[in-house]
Design an enzyme around this catalytic site. Structure first.
Site, PDB file in Angstrom:
ATOM      1  N   CYS B 167       0.797  -1.230   0.000  1.00 49.96           N
ATOM      2  CA  CYS B 167       0.000   0.000   0.000  1.00 49.96           C
ATOM      3  C   CYS B 167       0.831   1.283   0.000  1.00 49.96           C
ATOM      4  O   CYS B 167       0.265   2.375  -0.005  1.00 49.96           O
ATOM      5  CB  CYS B 167      -0.974  -0.030   1.163  1.00 49.96           C
ATOM      6  SG  CYS B 167      -1.954  -1.541   1.123  1.00 49.96           S
ATOM      7  N   HIS B 297      -2.694   7.916   6.221  1.00 51.58           N
ATOM      8  CA  HIS B 297      -2.941   6.593   5.636  1.00 51.58           C
ATOM      9  C   HIS B 297      -4.302   6.104   6.145  1.00 51.58           C
ATOM     10  O   HIS B 297      -5.130   5.667   5.367  1.00 51.58           O
ATOM     11  CB  HIS B 297      -1.811   5.622   5.972  1.00 51.58           C
ATOM     12  CG  HIS B 297      -1.911   4.363   5.182  1.00 51.58           C
ATOM     13  ND1 HIS B 297      -1.976   4.359   3.802  1.00 51.58           N
ATOM     14  CD2 HIS B 297      -1.991   3.057   5.546  1.00 51.58           C
ATOM     15  CE1 HIS B 297      -2.085   3.115   3.370  1.00 51.58           C
ATOM     16  NE2 HIS B 297      -2.101   2.313   4.405  1.00 51.58           N
ATOM     17  N   THR B 301      -8.331   0.408  10.529  1.00 53.17           N
ATOM     18  CA  THR B 301      -8.116  -0.758  11.387  1.00 53.17           C
ATOM     19  C   THR B 301      -7.695  -0.220  12.760  1.00 53.17           C
ATOM     20  O   THR B 301      -7.092   0.861  12.849  1.00 53.17           O
ATOM     21  CB  THR B 301      -7.040  -1.711  10.849  1.00 53.17           C
ATOM     22  OG1 THR B 301      -5.787  -1.044  10.845  1.00 53.17           O
ATOM     23  CG2 THR B 301      -7.371  -2.177   9.447  1.00 53.17           C
ATOM     24  N   PRO B 302      -8.059  -0.944  13.824  1.00 51.21           N
ATOM     25  CA  PRO B 302      -7.787  -0.404  15.166  1.00 51.21           C
ATOM     26  C   PRO B 302      -6.314  -0.038  15.376  1.00 51.21           C
ATOM     27  O   PRO B 302      -6.012   1.068  15.833  1.00 51.21           O
ATOM     28  CB  PRO B 302      -8.226  -1.555  16.086  1.00 51.21           C
ATOM     29  CG  PRO B 302      -9.322  -2.236  15.308  1.00 51.21           C
ATOM     30  CD  PRO B 302      -8.878  -2.162  13.870  1.00 51.21           C
ATOM     31  N   ALA B 303      -5.392  -0.913  15.027  1.00 47.24           N
ATOM     32  CA  ALA B 303      -3.979  -0.666  15.340  1.00 47.24           C
ATOM     33  C   ALA B 303      -3.378   0.437  14.466  1.00 47.24           C
ATOM     34  O   ALA B 303      -2.715   1.348  14.962  1.00 47.24           O
ATOM     35  CB  ALA B 303      -3.178  -1.952  15.176  1.00 47.24           C
ATOM     36  N   GLU B 308      -0.709   5.744  13.854  1.00 44.61           N
ATOM     37  CA  GLU B 308      -0.497   6.916  12.998  1.00 44.61           C
ATOM     38  C   GLU B 308      -0.873   8.200  13.765  1.00 44.61           C
ATOM     39  O   GLU B 308      -0.161   9.208  13.685  1.00 44.61           O
ATOM     40  CB  GLU B 308      -1.312   6.804  11.707  1.00 44.61           C
ATOM     41  CG  GLU B 308      -0.915   7.868  10.685  1.00 44.61           C
ATOM     42  CD  GLU B 308      -1.613   7.695   9.342  1.00 44.61           C
ATOM     43  OE1 GLU B 308      -2.617   6.955   9.265  1.00 44.61           O
ATOM     44  OE2 GLU B 308      -1.152   8.328   8.366  1.00 44.61           O
ATOM     45  N   LYS B 326     -10.489   7.643   3.406  1.00 43.54           N
ATOM     46  CA  LYS B 326     -10.870   6.291   2.996  1.00 43.54           C
ATOM     47  C   LYS B 326     -12.369   6.043   3.126  1.00 43.54           C
ATOM     48  O   LYS B 326     -12.900   5.129   2.503  1.00 43.54           O
ATOM     49  CB  LYS B 326     -10.025   5.272   3.749  1.00 43.54           C
ATOM     50  CG  LYS B 326      -8.559   5.321   3.231  1.00 43.54           C
ATOM     51  CD  LYS B 326      -7.702   4.218   3.740  1.00 43.54           C
ATOM     52  CE  LYS B 326      -6.397   4.054   2.967  1.00 43.54           C
ATOM     53  NZ  LYS B 326      -5.503   5.207   2.925  1.00 43.54           N
ATOM     54  N   HIS B 331     -10.078   1.799   0.931  1.00 45.31           N
ATOM     55  CA  HIS B 331      -8.622   1.671   0.880  1.00 45.31           C
ATOM     56  C   HIS B 331      -8.255   1.113  -0.486  1.00 45.31           C
ATOM     57  O   HIS B 331      -8.514  -0.048  -0.777  1.00 45.31           O
ATOM     58  CB  HIS B 331      -8.136   0.756   1.998  1.00 45.31           C
ATOM     59  CG  HIS B 331      -6.631   0.669   2.083  1.00 45.31           C
ATOM     60  ND1 HIS B 331      -5.800   1.411   1.277  1.00 45.31           N
ATOM     61  CD2 HIS B 331      -5.824  -0.075   2.883  1.00 45.31           C
ATOM     62  CE1 HIS B 331      -4.545   1.127   1.574  1.00 45.31           C
ATOM     63  NE2 HIS B 331      -4.532   0.230   2.535  1.00 45.31           N
ATOM     64  N   PHE B 389       2.185  -3.164   3.881  1.00 46.23           N
ATOM     65  CA  PHE B 389       2.665  -4.435   4.447  1.00 46.23           C
ATOM     66  C   PHE B 389       4.188  -4.502   4.312  1.00 46.23           C
ATOM     67  O   PHE B 389       4.773  -3.912   3.405  1.00 46.23           O
ATOM     68  CB  PHE B 389       2.079  -5.609   3.665  1.00 46.23           C
ATOM     69  CG  PHE B 389       0.751  -6.066   4.165  1.00 46.23           C
ATOM     70  CD1 PHE B 389       0.013  -5.290   5.042  1.00 46.23           C
ATOM     71  CD2 PHE B 389       0.229  -7.277   3.748  1.00 46.23           C
ATOM     72  CE1 PHE B 389      -1.222  -5.722   5.499  1.00 46.23           C
ATOM     73  CE2 PHE B 389      -1.005  -7.719   4.190  1.00 46.23           C
ATOM     74  CZ  PHE B 389      -1.732  -6.945   5.062  1.00 46.23           C
TER      75      PHE B 389
END
Lengths: 262, 401
Positions: B167, B297, B301-303, B308, B326, B331, B389
């Protein structure tokens, strides 16, 4: 004109598990007896080493060997990973599973399916927070990776790691994306102006039109089926101390490479 | 770094084709997300219960006859994305000025045309399980399908490469183009990225339990995961002239880093993200307080969002307007870098700063930088974050001349 000093070289293919072995073979030697059938990258923890896709294993093995040969700390280097197809065994798995039972995709196989899996595992294993990239340009993959690595040096980096690798095609995919065997090779390239008396061949490169060098050396003859074999004329020239070659750079263009050996 | 002029830029997303469609939907706070109607290839399987950002009309837009051998969803979307906002004219002008050999093609993607490979596997024929004739084309089944197609479609003949760092891909293409031009290997570059919805990403992200069953809620206390989208976008970059017109858009800085932590979860203290942002600001030669808008970004997602937000709060003053877009586009994976750079450039050009769509309850970990409402403010610098990733990060700084 782009230029660099070749500070370290790494190499792995079935039967030639090191640069020393590959160089000896290129100069007329033979395969290494009892060579391992699979690289075992020391950078990964033991269980990850066993589970890593073979493309990741070969990329990490040659990357570490090149850093060690250069006497460079792997954590300090930006890196460029060039591969035509990434890991085709995983692509085959993903596509087969999606065609039957898409909800059963393995999360680990999925995150290993990204083209930058080798680059990712390298940065994790080496503890390298420097930039890493992963790119693809078919038979021009290594030449385009070399261009990017040399451009990084020109933009101010002191040294950069360049890795080229491809594995075997498996399953129906092998009909359209031919690649055989497992092959990886790596260079640590440094800015020539900072290493006046450094050991290692000096490399200069520029883009042009024309024909790529014939892949008629001993290493090329051995690995003809691998998608990364187009990089081998450079490694043959490094082994045999030839001073000029041209790598395919895509769409009929070539990357001219000139080597000055010590 | 020497600034680079942005001669043209464009994006095509679930919001529509071209910049006007993006700008209008952002101003009107109208989402392009819809319930997932992307049918799985496996017989008898229902679409995953989620929301997606699908580009309208790709199915009805075959490639022109001379490009028919490249036919697949991803190359179709690449072709559609190459048409709006004066991009063909800007490419032609770069070729007229420098020659086709001196204009590079550097594009990013996560899965390129793997949708075609998935389809071939679902339609294997005969006892030897071979690809059907219409899909027996090697150039569709390799990551470089995108770069090779864009070069063929534009006639550009400079260095041509496909960057595939998940990404962060189509943000890193700006950095790579800047280096290539600085090193003298090209005088201009077509950069961009394209990613299309396919089984690999929909079911892959689902396997990681990262897909939300409702439209994504970036930086909301109740966010549970992402909405996947597809998109394409491009920009034409060139060395600046001595007399750039006031107000014209430029790339001023890039920063890249690695988390060195985990393949699919971010560094717990956001160190990689922070490094990329600090490096981009340093290369642009500005302090963090000069940035007016930051496109996060922000995958929802929770994490990812928590880390960020933490990295942004540690670096920027409360005056920064930062948002994730997003909720509008989903995304878009390997295309997120170019799409969200285009959104940052729109903010810079027009002073309309997007907020965050659908999110209502700010996560207590959000700093004051993270804004849910749109704002109207003229700004001098805009920034874009793209993280992928493998812990692969890239930040870009844009400015007006």
């Amino acid at each position: 004109m782009l230029s660099a000093v070749v500070e370290g070289i790494g190499y792995w293919s079935g039967g030639l598990p090191s640069w020393d072995a590959a160089r000896a073979y290129a100069l007329g030697g033979a395969d290494v007896a009892d060579a391992p059938s699979r690289p075992s990258p020391l950078l990964l923890a033991a269980n990850e080493r066993r589970r890593a896709p073979e493309t990741v294993a070969v990329a990490l093995d040659v990357a570490l060997a090149a850093c060690q040969a250069a006497g460079r700390d792997p954590a300090a280097l930006p890196s460029v990973f060039a591969s035509s197809h990434g890991d085709m065994a995983i692509t085959d798995y993903m596509c087969s599973t999606l065609a039957r039972e898409p909800r059963t995709i393995s999360p680990t196989r999925f995150h290993n399916s990204v083209h930058n899996a080798a680059a990712g595992y390298w940065t994790i294993g080496a503890g390298a927070m420097r930039p890493a990239t992963a790119l693809s340009a078919l038979e021009a993959s290594f030449a385009q990776g070399l261009i990017e690595a040399l451009a990084q040096l020109a933009a101010g980096d002191e040294a950069v790691l360049l890795v080229g690798y491809d594995g075997a095609a498996t399953g129906p995919l092998a009909q359209v994306a031919a690649s055989r065997g497992l092959l990886g090779a790596a260079l640590v390239l440094a800015r020539p102006d900072r290493r006046g008396s450094a050991a290692g061949p000096r490399l200069r490169a520029w883009l042009g039109d024309g024909e790529a060098s014939a892949a008629d050396g001993k290493l090329s003859a051995r690995e003809t089926g691998n998608a990364s074999a187009a990089m081998l004329p450079l490694f043959e020239a490094l082994a045999t101390r030839h001073d000029r070659l041209a790598l395919p750079a895509g769409a009929g263009r070539i990357l001219q490479v000139e080597l000055a050996h010590d | 770094m020497p600034p680079l002029a942005i001669r043209a830029y464009t994006a095509t997303t679930a919001l529509g084709r071209g910049l006007d469609a993006q700008a209008r939907a952002l101003r009107e706070r109208r989402s392009g997300l819809r319930r997932n109607d992307f049918a799985p290839l496996a017989p008898g399987e229902a679409p995953l219960d989620c929301w997606i950002g699908r580009v309208e009309g790709v199915e009805e837009a075959p490639l022109p006859a001379h490009l028919a051998s490249w036919e697949c969803r991803n190359n179709r979307l690449a072709w559609l994305s190459l048409q709006p906002d004066g991009l063909p004219e800007a490419i032609a002008a770069a070729v007229a000025r420098h020659g086709a050999d001196r204009v590079a093609v550097i594009v990013g993607t996560s899965t390129s045309s793997i949708g075609a490979t998935e389809e071939a596997y679902a339609r294997l024929e005969g006892e030897d399980r071979h690809f059907p004739a219409d899909l027996s084309r090697p150039l569709l089944h390799t990551p470089h399908s995108l770069g090779a197609f864009v070069a063929a479609a534009t006639g550009l003949n400079g260095p041509c490469v496909t960057v595939a760092t998940a990404c962060s891909s189509s943000a890193k293409v700006f950095a790579q183009a800047a280096r290539l031009i600085q090193a003298g290997l090209a005088d201009a570059a077509l950069v961009g990225g394209v990613d299309t919805l396919c089984g690999s990403v929909v079911f892959g992200f689902n396997s990681l339990q990262l897909v939300s069953s409702e439209p994504c809620l970036p930086f909301d206390a109740h966010r549970v995961g992402l909405s996947l989208g597809e998109a394409g976008g491009f920009a034409v970059l060139e060395r600046c002239d001595a007399d750039e017109a006031p107000g014209s858009l430029q790339l001023r800085g890039y920063g890249e880093s690695s988390d060195a932590h985990h393949m699919s979860s971010p560094h717990p203290e956001g160190l990689g993200a922070r490094l990329a942002m600090v490096d981009a600001l340093a290369r642009a030669g500005i302090g963090a307080e000069r940035v007016g808008y930051l496109n996060l970004h922000g995958t929802a997602t929770p994490a990812n969002d928590q880390i960020e937000a933490f990295a942004v709060a540690s670096l920027f003053p409360p005056t920064l307007h930062a948002s994730s877009t997003k909720g509008w586009t989903g995304h878009t994976l390997g295309a997120a870098g170019i799409v969200e750079s285009a959104i940052a450039l729109l903010a810079l050009q027009h002073g309309h700063l997007p907020g965050i769509l659908n999110s209502r309850v700010p996560d207590p970990a959000n700093g004051p930088q993270i804004r849910f409402d749109n704002a109207e403010v003229d700004i001098d610098y805009a920034m874009n974050n793209s993280f992928g990733f493998g812990g692969n990060n890239c930040s870009l700084v844009f400015a007006r001349a």
